[in-house]
Design a protein around this motif. Structure first.
Motif, PDB file in Angstrom:
ATOM      1  N   LYS A   1       0.817  -1.211   0.000  1.00 57.05           N
ATOM      2  CA  LYS A   1       0.000   0.000   0.000  1.00 57.05           C
ATOM      3  C   LYS A   1       0.851   1.261   0.000  1.00 57.05           C
TER       4      LYS A   1
ATOM      5  N   GLN B   1       3.291   5.669  12.663  1.00 59.64           N
ATOM      6  CA  GLN B   1       2.027   5.051  12.252  1.00 59.64           C
ATOM      7  C   GLN B   1       1.077   5.115  13.435  1.00 59.64           C
TER       8      GLN B   1
ATOM      9  N   LYS C   1      -2.867   4.223  14.850  1.00 54.44           N
ATOM     10  CA  LYS C   1      -4.152   3.547  14.700  1.00 54.44           C
ATOM     11  C   LYS C   1      -5.242   4.459  15.243  1.00 54.44           C
TER      12      LYS C   1
ATOM     13  N   THR D   1      -1.041  -1.461   5.052  1.00 49.73           N
ATOM     14  CA  THR D   1      -2.270  -0.673   5.130  1.00 49.73           C
ATOM     15  C   THR D   1      -1.913   0.757   5.485  1.00 49.73           C
TER      16      THR D   1
ATOM     17  N   ASP E   1      -4.553   4.060   5.450  1.00 46.23           N
ATOM     18  CA  ASP E   1      -5.797   4.706   5.016  1.00 46.23           C
ATOM     19  C   ASP E   1      -5.603   6.196   4.796  1.00 46.23           C
ATOM     20  N   TYR E   2      -4.751   6.814   5.602  1.00 47.26           N
ATOM     21  CA  TYR E   2      -4.516   8.254   5.481  1.00 47.26           C
ATOM     22  C   TYR E   2      -3.007   8.496   5.412  1.00 47.26           C
TER      23      TYR E   2
ATOM     24  N   PRO F   1      -6.182  12.699   9.340  1.00 50.60           N
ATOM     25  CA  PRO F   1      -7.389  11.863   9.294  1.00 50.60           C
ATOM     26  C   PRO F   1      -8.624  12.682   9.644  1.00 50.60           C
TER      27      PRO F   1
ATOM     28  N   ARG G   1      -8.703   2.715  11.586  1.00 49.06           N
ATOM     29  CA  ARG G   1      -8.050   3.227  10.386  1.00 49.06           C
ATOM     30  C   ARG G   1      -6.582   3.505  10.705  1.00 49.06           C
TER      31      ARG G   1
ATOM     32  N   CYS H   1      -3.235   5.758  10.032  1.00 45.63           N
ATOM     33  CA  CYS H   1      -2.685   7.039   9.561  1.00 45.63           C
ATOM     34  C   CYS H   1      -1.158   6.939   9.595  1.00 45.63           C
TER      35      CYS H   1
END
Length: 747
Positions: free
Chosen positions: A259, A273, A275, A307, A309-310, A315, A330, A332
């Motif tokens: 990703k 990172q 969560k 992974t 997501d942002y 976010p 998600r 970030c």
């Protein structure tokens, strides 16, 4: 009289349309009237009399007849005959083939559906409809075409299937071609995704760099973020500065099918990172206040995320959630502000100074002209591996950057701390002789000398180079160390006129002390107040302590300001100070307090131990030494420098050599070698190097001399008075003089 060709075609269609039983999708029974096709013309009979066509008619294969006529149409060159063939092909009822009703059912729009209405015959109300396969109610594939008639209320009579022609056939073929193209495009995209990756390149350094990944290259500005499309797989990564100097080079691997792939130059960026948890209702109590999980990824070059997501964006505060879910997670991925300094703060917060030293070495190599990077790298190398490690780190840098004065200054301090004072003096005396017209060489030579000799050299240099910032600053500092405060003040004023940037927070502290020692304490307070108001974001903690001490000594200058005001506005940035910060600041400002109400609110064990140790230092040296003897090195590293030196001297007076060794290696602001401090603490041995220490540490040494004299049964009033004078503004030394029990005389 019946036509034989016509009879054959009717036979192929099921003898007679009116004789066949229709299939009805309706409870209402109906019959279809007999269709009456037109009589064949002679030209049509001639076409149908073709041997291959006749054979297909005899075999009862209407679909084959249709294909033969289509083939004949393509091969025919006679325009008139082509018209005849087209007329036959257009009447698809001639090629009807008996077939049962198809299954017509759909679930959620997926299944088979009869659609369309062409070739309507008003004589019997029949028409041709197309059976489609649909997906989400969208017709995708034409399956077959049927001759049908409506049946009430909702249904059809099916008389048989007919060859598919016209729009549905074109649509079907076009769709197949389109799907094939989509499949090919998807396959190509998947292939490209597997062989190429978007590499996010982060540069947290204060210099621009060029990053080469295989045959691809990108320039990244200081603190910048660029994206580079690179092949996946094994590759060679090289980082160079704007002058082409290689900062980092290594083999690595860019993975496929990920990703997010990040390349962090020298691992210096504060990459993390997080969560993020989104709750359908109120967050549960066990996660309230700290619901997110942050993982720091500092020090790693290539960082891969399955992974994200942002990626590198803020976010959203809220998201749309499935009604069945109570919590959604998600990921970030982002970079904290502050560059490599932010990464260093994170590393040192855990007390891992060896890791911090390894982290800083390549940063210092990349930024040899950055005094902060170089001095911090040397300091942490000294802290984790000893003074010699700092000197060894800087030596190769000096070979590539011999003109960096700041680099030379840090190297000099490292040599002194490693016990190589005479070697350092030899190096810089030789440099000054070889470069007689260089103010930098002359300054560096003066800086390594003892204060009395240095100030003589600096006086002469100030006349030759009156606008050299290094010389003016060293001269002001020399007057301060020699306690010639009336001469230090105009020298500092001269520095301010030359360069406000050089007159930083640390030097403002010394300037304020000089003004106070010269009897101008109120001027010192006003000077500090003006500076901190203009540079609140740059305020050094030591200057904040001096500011608060000045407010305590001169309360009438700024009646609305006090210790709490300084702590909240300038140290905490306007926020309410937690107990640990308030207690620590109070101990630093006052030197000690009889009691600290609310200490039980401090939950952090390390902070609690540090505060208890500082309280013990204030009034119970034996208990303080016992705490340090049992505590680990991280506890020592939380103490201010003068507190460590005070414990060092007291441990030496008690002849605790192991504790003296531990503490001697942790007096970082002094350029003295640990052996010099050890000899002073255990034996009272004096050394010229001790005279070069800042005055707040000189005050500790004065107090230690007094304690040693008292232990020997000798008078110590002069040493105690000198200790108070050297501290200038009362702190831990003045407090210890007033509150420590007098040591018992040793005979």
């Amino acid at each position: 009289m019946s036509d034989p060709f016509k009879d054959d075609l009717y036979r192929l269609a099921g003898d007679d349309l009116s004789a066949s039983e229709p299939v009805v999708l309706s409870p209402t029974e109906q019959t279809a009237s007999e269709p009456s096709p037109d009589e064949f013309t002679p030209a049509q009979k001639a076409v149908l009399d073709d041997p291959a066509v006749r054979q297909a008619i005899d075999a009862g294969k209407p679909a084959r007849i249709h294909r033969l006529l289509e083939k004949k149409l393509k091969a025919c060159a006679d325009p008139e005959q082509r018209v005849v063939i087209r007329e036959l092909l257009s009447n698809r009822r001639l090629f009807i083939q008996r077939a049962g009703a198809p299954g017509l059912s759909r679930v959620n729009g997926i299944g088979h559906c009869l659609m369309g209405r062409t070739d309507f015959d008003p004589r019997d109300n029949t028409y041709i409809a197309t059976l489609w396969f649909t997906f989400l109610f969208i017709p995708l594939f034409p399956v077959r075409q049927y001759l049908v008639r409506d049946a009430q209320p909702r249904g059809w009579y099916f008389f048989g299937s007919v060859p598919m022609t016209g729009g549905p056939r074109i649509y079907g073929r076009s769709l197949l071609v389109g799907l094939l193209l989509v499949a090919l495009a998807s396959a190509w995209t998947v292939y490209r995704t597997g062989t190429r990756a978007d590499l996010h390149v982060l540069n947290a350094l204060d210099v621009s760099v060029v990053v080469d990944v295989g045959d691809r290259s990108v320039r990244v500005a200081p603190g910048g973020h660029e994206t580079l499309r690179v092949p996946t797989g094994d590759c060679r990564i090289k980082v160079t500065d704007s002058g082409g100097r290689v900062l980092d080079e290594h083999d690595d691997r860019i993975p496929a099918w990920k990703k997010l792939v990040v390349y962090n130059v020298l691992g210096a960026a504060p990459l993390y990172q997080e969560k993020i948890h989104y709750y359908a209702g109120k967050a549960p109590g066990e996660v309230k206040g700290n619901p997110n999980d942050v993982t720091w990824l500092i020090g790693r070059r290539v960082v891969v995320f399955d992974t994200a997501d942002y990626p590198f964006k803020q976010p959203p505060r809220t998201i749309e959630m499935d009604a069945k879910l109570q919590v959604v997670e998600r990921i970030c991925v982002d970079v904290a502000p502050g560059g490599w300094m932010a990464s260093l703060r994170y590393m040192t917060s855990g007390g891992d100074f060896e890791k911090a030293a390894r982290f800083l070495e390549p940063v210092a190599m990349a930024e040899p002209d950055n005094l902060a990077a170089v001095s911090l790298a040397a300091g942490f190398a000294r802290r984790s591996r000893g003074p010699q490690a700092a000197a060894d780190l800087l030596a190769p840098l000096l070979k590539t950057h011999p003109d960096s004065v700041d680099l030379h200054r840090v190297y000099q301090d490292s040599l002194q701390a490693a016990g190589q004072v005479e070697q350092a003096r030899a190096i810089y005396r030789k440099m000054a002789e070889e470069q007689p017209d260089s103010p930098a060489a002359a300054y560096l030579r003066a800086r390594i000398e003892q204060p009395e000799a240095a100030i003589v050299l600096l006086d002469g240099l100030a006349k030759r180079f009156p606008k050299d910032v290094y010389i003016v600053r060293a001269r002001a500092w020399g007057f301060y160390v020699l306690r010639r405060f009336d001469e230090a003040i105009p020298a500092f004023d001269q520095l301010a006129d030359l360069s406000e940037d050089e007159f930083d927070s640390a030097l403002r502290s010394i300037y304020a002390l000089c003004l106070t020692a010269a009897g101008r304490g109120e001027d010192a307070l006003r000077s500090v107040a003006r500076f901190v108001d203009a540079h609140a974001d740059e305020l050094d903690y030591e200057l904040a302590v001096i500011y608060a001490r000045l407010l305590r000594r001169y309360p009438n200058v700024y009646p609305a300001q006090d210790e709490e005001y300084v702590l909240r506005k300038f140290v905490m940035g306007g926020e309410e100070a937690p107990p640990v910060a308030r207690f620590n600041f109070a101990l630093r400002v006052r030197g000690g307090v009889p009691a600290l109400p609310g200490l039980e609110q401090v939950e952090d064990p390390t902070a609690r131990d540090m505060l208890e140790l500082m309280m013990a230092i204030a009034d119970s040296p034996d208990r303080a030494v016992a705490i340090v003897r049992k505590g680990g090195d991280p506890l020592l590293d939380t103490l201010p420098e003068e507190h460590r030196l005070l414990l060092l001297c007291e441990a030496g007076r008690l002849n605790e050599s192991a504790l003296v060794d531990r503490l001697a290696s942790r007096i970082y602001s002094s350029s003295c070698a640990p052996a010099v401090l050890r000899a002073f603490a255990l034996e009272g041995a004096e050394s010229p190097e001790l005279a070069d220490m800042v005055l707040n540490l000189q005050a500790v040494l004065d107090f230690a001399r007094a304690r040693r004299a008292q232990s020997a049964g000798e008078p110590a009033d002069d040493q105690l008075a000198k200790a108070r004078a050297d501290e200038i503004l009362p702190g831990v030394v003045s407090w210890a003089i007033d509150h420590w029990p007098r040591p018992a005389a040793m005979h």
